[in-house]
Motif scaffolding. Structure first.
Motif, PDB file in Angstrom:
ATOM      1  N   UNK A 128     136.528  22.264  38.939  1.00 15.59           N
ATOM      2  CA  UNK A 128     136.433  21.168  39.905  1.00 15.59           C
ATOM      3  C   UNK A 128     136.033  19.872  39.223  1.00 15.59           C
ATOM      4  N   UNK A 129     135.095  19.924  38.284  1.00 13.56           N
ATOM      5  CA  UNK A 129     134.711  18.714  37.551  1.00 13.56           C
ATOM      6  C   UNK A 129     135.909  18.135  36.810  1.00 13.56           C
ATOM      7  N   UNK A 130     136.689  19.004  36.164  1.00 14.37           N
ATOM      8  CA  UNK A 130     137.843  18.535  35.404  1.00 14.37           C
ATOM      9  C   UNK A 130     138.922  17.970  36.320  1.00 14.37           C
ATOM     10  N   UNK A 131     139.183  18.625  37.446  1.00 15.26           N
ATOM     11  CA  UNK A 131     140.244  18.163  38.343  1.00 15.26           C
ATOM     12  C   UNK A 131     139.882  16.835  38.992  1.00 15.26           C
ATOM     13  N   UNK A 132     138.610  16.670  39.410  1.00 14.56           N
ATOM     14  CA  UNK A 132     138.198  15.398  39.998  1.00 14.56           C
ATOM     15  C   UNK A 132     138.227  14.275  38.969  1.00 14.56           C
ATOM     16  N   UNK A 133     137.855  14.596  37.727  1.00 11.46           N
ATOM     17  CA  UNK A 133     137.903  13.590  36.672  1.00 11.46           C
ATOM     18  C   UNK A 133     139.336  13.223  36.306  1.00 11.46           C
ATOM     19  N   UNK A 134     140.251  14.141  36.465  1.00 11.78           N
ATOM     20  CA  UNK A 134     141.647  13.941  36.104  1.00 11.78           C
ATOM     21  C   UNK A 134     142.419  13.159  37.170  1.00 11.78           C
ATOM     22  N   UNK A 135     141.969  13.243  38.423  1.00  9.42           N
ATOM     23  CA  UNK A 135     142.740  12.680  39.528  1.00  9.42           C
ATOM     24  C   UNK A 135     143.038  11.195  39.384  1.00  9.42           C
ATOM     25  N   UNK A 136     142.079  10.330  38.976  1.00 10.80           N
ATOM     26  CA  UNK A 136     142.405   8.903  38.858  1.00 10.80           C
ATOM     27  C   UNK A 136     143.506   8.591  37.855  1.00 10.80           C
ATOM     28  N   UNK A 137     143.758   9.494  36.914  1.00 12.03           N
ATOM     29  CA  UNK A 137     144.833   9.285  35.946  1.00 12.03           C
ATOM     30  C   UNK A 137     146.175   9.786  36.467  1.00 12.03           C
ATOM     31  N   UNK A 138     146.151  10.488  37.600  1.00 15.53           N
ATOM     32  CA  UNK A 138     147.367  11.098  38.142  1.00 15.53           C
ATOM     33  C   UNK A 138     147.936  10.296  39.310  1.00 15.53           C
ATOM     34  N   UNK A 139     147.054   9.686  40.114  1.00 21.50           N
ATOM     35  CA  UNK A 139     147.517   8.935  41.281  1.00 21.50           C
ATOM     36  C   UNK A 139     147.061   7.490  41.169  1.00 21.50           C
ATOM     37  N   UNK A 140     147.784   6.537  41.777  1.00 17.08           N
ATOM     38  CA  UNK A 140     147.350   5.134  41.776  1.00 17.08           C
ATOM     39  C   UNK A 140     146.022   4.965  42.489  1.00 17.08           C
ATOM     40  N   UNK A 141     145.267   3.943  42.104  1.00 15.48           N
ATOM     41  CA  UNK A 141     143.965   3.697  42.723  1.00 15.48           C
ATOM     42  C   UNK A 141     144.074   3.548  44.230  1.00 15.48           C
ATOM     43  N   UNK A 142     145.117   2.886  44.690  1.00 11.98           N
ATOM     44  CA  UNK A 142     145.261   2.643  46.125  1.00 11.98           C
ATOM     45  C   UNK A 142     145.534   3.912  46.914  1.00 11.98           C
ATOM     46  N   UNK A 143     145.879   5.001  46.221  1.00 12.68           N
ATOM     47  CA  UNK A 143     146.191   6.253  46.922  1.00 12.68           C
ATOM     48  C   UNK A 143     145.112   7.322  46.734  1.00 12.68           C
ATOM     49  N   UNK A 144     143.972   6.956  46.184  1.00 13.40           N
ATOM     50  CA  UNK A 144     142.926   7.956  45.939  1.00 13.40           C
ATOM     51  C   UNK A 144     142.420   8.583  47.229  1.00 13.40           C
ATOM     52  N   UNK A 145     142.257   7.774  48.286  1.00 14.88           N
ATOM     53  CA  UNK A 145     141.781   8.339  49.554  1.00 14.88           C
ATOM     54  C   UNK A 145     142.753   9.382  50.089  1.00 14.88           C
ATOM     55  N   UNK A 146     144.038   9.037  50.071  1.00 12.34           N
ATOM     56  CA  UNK A 146     145.025   9.998  50.574  1.00 12.34           C
ATOM     57  C   UNK A 146     145.070  11.243  49.702  1.00 12.34           C
TER      58      UNK A 146
END
Length: 418
Positions: free
Chosen positions: A119-137
């Protein structure tokens, strides 16, 4: 400007997370059933829950360090295959009649330790996978998939499969981890937070944990949210720990009715995950947080004062919506504000604080109810929720939260609030 559409990388991450949630949920249901079939000692049965929670306290912090030191995608793949191997040993022992409670506890410890680092790795990885404007979605979709699979489907499905054969829920869990490993392996790119930020060579684990902790302490917004999560988890877990007694003694519900209370919360959580990003966009993150604190207080008040199952079911539904929105905003704010090199450690510190609240609350609920009466944990939760709402109301003002949502190139130095 980064494109505002996400690509197939997030779809693979979402599918991996959702499949894992289904398998983990079935194993969570099957584990106490397996133990209870072999002993009626409450201490031995409850130890299954303790073994599941203990790794969160032991490995949330070092797990965050590991997620910042290595490629996060590869780390997630390795963890999944380790969990497959552990579950394969367990199911093999079950099929040959050699499994015991001790082996089950060892496997639970291994897979939950893996869950923390994953979970730590996946949450840390998410900002590199999706645009900042889509983090909430993106966070909403991840939360919604977990709620649907773990909160709504895994329970009845895991119980049914356990009746067919004790080993099947654990075997299915191994299969979901294997599919997750394959899906994550197919995500393109490398995700080394330290390399991207030009970090110096790795230091001691203690030094790196301290660096992440000090950075979090220096961020007033994130620091406040982390403390809130710990406090509110403490009171919520204390409340849920004795909910079965409240449901039977005060509400007059049977086991099915008690289960439906959790269904109300899960349905609310699913709805919040589906429409949450639009709600956040409509009312703003500031009021999402503030209204959520009031919902939290309202839930405890309803549980303390009401004898209506319908009212409490509605309160739990509203709490489910709030929980989905809160996680969406809290995770997105942390991912927006935290440098890439610190994503794992700051996320791990937040998980550690949250888990500490859960562990303490599980014990506190029973102690308070035994000493002061069945409704006492709910009155305590209400008072705490009102107090923290009043104390933190001004922290989440529009200017501070808007600065957190600003593009890094446009952000003013005031974002780092001490």
């Amino acid at each position: 400007m980064t494109a505002q559409r996400w690509d197939g990388r997030f779809a693979k991450l979402w599918a991996a997370s959702t499949l894992s949630a289904l398998g983990s949920g079935m194993a969570t249901v099957a584990a106490p059933l397996y133990v209870a079939a072999r002993t009626d000692d409450p201490l031995v049965v409850s130890a299954a829950s303790g073994v599941a929670w203990l790794p969160w306290l032991l490995f949330a912090l070092p797990g965050g360090v590991l997620a910042d030191r290595v490629d996060r995608r590869r780390l997630m793949v390795v963890i999944d295959w380790v969990r497959v191997a552990a579950l394969a040993v367990l199911t093999g022992a079950m099929l040959t009649g050699r499994a015991g409670v001790v082996l089950l506890y060892v496997v639970l410890f291994v897979i939950n330790t893996g869950e923390i680092v994953f979970r730590s790795a996946s949450q840390a990885m998410l900002p590199a996978v999706v645009p900042r404007a889509r983090l909430e979605r993106a966070n909403g979709w991840l939360g919604g998939g977990t709620t649907l699979m773990n909160g709504m489907l895994a329970g009845p499905l895991g119980g049914f499969l356990f009746l067919v054969a004790e080993s099947i829920p654990f075997l299915v869990n191994a299969g979901t981890y294997a599919l997750s490993a394959v899906l994550v392996a197919l995500v393109a790119g490398t995700y080394r937070g330290g390399a991207d930020a030009g970090r110096p060579p790795a230091r001691s684990v203690r030094a790196e944990i301290g660096e992440g902790f000090r950075w979090l302490l220096g961020q007033r917004l994130l620091r406040t949210m982390a403390v809130l999560i710990g406090l509110l988890n403490l009171t919520l877990t204390a409340a849920l720990a004795v909910l079965v007694l409240l449901a039977t003694d005060r509400l007059g519900l049977d086991s099915v009715g008690y289960g439906l209370l959790f269904t109300c919360m899960a349905v609310g959580g699913l709805l919040g995950a589906v429409v949450g990003d639009r709600l956040v966009a409509a009312i703003g993150a500031t009021w999402t947080i503030r209204v959520g604190l009031l919902v939290e207080a309202g839930l405890h008040l309803a549980l303390a004062a009401s004898t209506s199952a319908w009212l409490i079911g509605g309160a739990l539904f509203a709490f489910g919506v709030h929980g989905a929105l809160w996680n969406m905003v809290a995770n997105s704010l942390r991912q927006r504000l935290t440098p890439a090199a610190l994503q794992g450690r700051v996320g791990g510190t937040t998980l550690f604080i949250a888990a500490g609240g859960n562990c303490a609350g599980a014990l506190l609920g029973g102690v308070i109810a035994t000493t002061f009466g069945l409704t006492a944990p709910y009155w305590v939760g209400f008072v705490v929720a009102v107090a923290v709402s009043a104390a933190t109301w001004r922290v989440f003002d529009r200017a501070t939260v808007s600065a957190a949502y600003a593009d890094p190139d446009d952000r003013q130095p005031v974002v780092r609030i001490g």
